[in-house]
Scaffold this motif. Structure first.
Motif, PDB file in Angstrom:
ATOM      1  N   GLN A  85      -2.391  70.420  73.800  1.00 30.26           N
ATOM      2  CA  GLN A  85      -3.548  69.796  72.842  1.00 30.26           C
ATOM      3  C   GLN A  85      -2.814  68.411  72.296  1.00 30.26           C
ATOM      4  O   GLN A  85      -3.597  67.606  72.234  1.00 30.26           O
ATOM      5  N   VAL A  86      -1.421  68.334  72.351  1.00 35.69           N
ATOM      6  CA  VAL A  86      -0.766  67.243  72.130  1.00 35.69           C
ATOM      7  C   VAL A  86      -1.110  66.172  73.212  1.00 35.69           C
ATOM      8  O   VAL A  86      -1.216  65.198  72.970  1.00 35.69           O
ATOM      9  N   TYR A  87      -0.622  66.659  74.316  1.00 34.75           N
ATOM     10  CA  TYR A  87      -1.031  65.935  75.630  1.00 34.75           C
ATOM     11  C   TYR A  87      -2.386  65.325  75.667  1.00 34.75           C
ATOM     12  O   TYR A  87      -2.398  64.015  75.943  1.00 34.75           O
ATOM     13  N   LEU A  88      -3.395  66.013  75.302  1.00 33.28           N
ATOM     14  CA  LEU A  88      -4.867  65.657  75.057  1.00 33.28           C
ATOM     15  C   LEU A  88      -4.753  64.683  74.124  1.00 33.28           C
ATOM     16  O   LEU A  88      -5.559  63.550  74.262  1.00 33.28           O
ATOM     17  N   LEU A  89      -4.331  64.749  72.913  1.00 34.86           N
ATOM     18  CA  LEU A  89      -4.555  63.680  71.898  1.00 34.86           C
ATOM     19  C   LEU A  89      -3.901  62.400  72.303  1.00 34.86           C
ATOM     20  O   LEU A  89      -4.375  61.178  71.970  1.00 34.86           O
ATOM     21  N   LEU A  90      -2.671  62.494  72.620  1.00 37.07           N
ATOM     22  CA  LEU A  90      -1.976  61.308  73.277  1.00 37.07           C
ATOM     23  C   LEU A  90      -2.753  60.727  74.442  1.00 37.07           C
ATOM     24  O   LEU A  90      -2.626  59.511  74.563  1.00 37.07           O
ATOM     25  N   ASP A  91      -3.435  61.334  75.359  1.00 31.41           N
ATOM     26  CA  ASP A  91      -4.233  60.903  76.371  1.00 31.41           C
ATOM     27  C   ASP A  91      -5.583  59.975  75.946  1.00 31.41           C
ATOM     28  O   ASP A  91      -5.843  59.159  76.332  1.00 31.41           O
ATOM     29  N   CYS A  92      -5.884  60.529  74.569  1.00 29.23           N
ATOM     30  CA  CYS A  92      -6.926  59.703  73.928  1.00 29.23           C
ATOM     31  C   CYS A  92      -6.404  58.365  73.267  1.00 29.23           C
ATOM     32  O   CYS A  92      -6.976  57.413  73.295  1.00 29.23           O
ATOM     33  N   SER A  93      -5.240  58.454  72.488  1.00 25.16           N
ATOM     34  CA  SER A  93      -4.582  57.611  71.611  1.00 25.16           C
ATOM     35  C   SER A  93      -4.045  56.532  72.301  1.00 25.16           C
ATOM     36  O   SER A  93      -4.216  55.232  72.108  1.00 25.16           O
TER      37      SER A  93
END
Length: 255
Positions: A85-93
């Protein structure tokens, strides 16, 4: 330089076109992560961190999720799912920060793609180790095989643009992916897309399914469900690799 309001920041960093990319945007991004990522990006924009450094953190989280998933127990599976989930968040950011700062680059696009390769492969390999009684055994091998299949599926997509670039053509459009020379193949692709079985080997979905399997294994007293999940991932990766290749060759993406 003073920071703009959140509304103005969102207009620059997260334009409507970002959310309109139905084939390029993950469903979790559309459903909830883009609603969260803009606040994280807004905070990151106040720091010296660069978009490529954010992408680097994304890669670390993805690979670390695979390492954590290899450990036994429900807590490890939960930790892996949280890291994804953190990986996905950073992928957006990372993309949002790049748009706001104007630091978009080919290197950033490349690192982003590498991160997706690494995360999915690491998670599948970690799942194989998790299911293994001894290291290595057949579940370990199947985990590596599924990881190879997941990488090749992504490579098949990326090599379309490589082939077009070497032929002097522009990148393929989203519309061309759905255009087929045969109506039968077009119908078969729509059916396969509707079943969405290919998502089993993608990082977000796999991390959640692995967590459910870990909970089930806790009640069963052995990693029975996780072992079946490894087998299923290997089969799905192999089938999807073949179907995806046929889909590309039968579409108008290479014309």
């Amino acid at each position: 330089m003073s920071m703009p309001s959140l509304a103005e920041f969102r207009r620059i960093a997260q334009p409507p076109a970002t959310l309109d990319r139905r084939s390029g945007e993950h469903w979790a991004g559309l459903l909830y992560m883009r609603r969260l990522s803009i606040y994280v990006t807004y905070a990151l924009a106040r720091t010296p961190i660069t978009p490529n450094q954010v992408t680097g953190l994304m890669i670390v989280c993805g690979v670390l999720a695979g390492v954590v998933l290899a450990l036994p127990g429900v807590a490890a599976a939960f930790g892996a799912a949280l890291l994804i989930q953190v990986y996905l968040l950073l992928d957006c950011s990372d993309g949002e920060l790049a748009r706001y700062t104007g630091r978009t680059s080919i290197a950033g696009v490349y690192l982003d793609r590498v991160g997706h390769y690494f995360a999915e492969a690491a998670l599948l390999i970690g799942l194989g180790f998790r299911a293994s009684e001894t290291w290595p055994d057949w579940y370990t091998v199947l985990g590596f095989a599924a990881a190879l299949g997941a990488i090749l599926i992504k490579a098949e997509t990326d090599l379309v643009d490589v082939a077009r670039a070497r032929s002097g053509l522009v990148a393929a459009t989203e519309e061309s992916a759905g255009q087929f020379r045969s109506s039968g193949l077009a119908r078969a692709r729509r059916i396969a897309a509707a079943l969405r079985f290919h998502r089993l080997v993608q990082a977000v979905e796999l991390s959640l399914v692995a967590l459910v399997a870990a909970v089930a294994d806790r009640f069963l007293g052995e990693p029975f469900v996780t072992r079946w999940l490894v087998v299923a991932c290997a089969i799905v990766a192999a089938v999807q690799m073949i179907l995806h290749l046929v889909s590309i060759l039968a579409s108008r993406r290479l014309t």
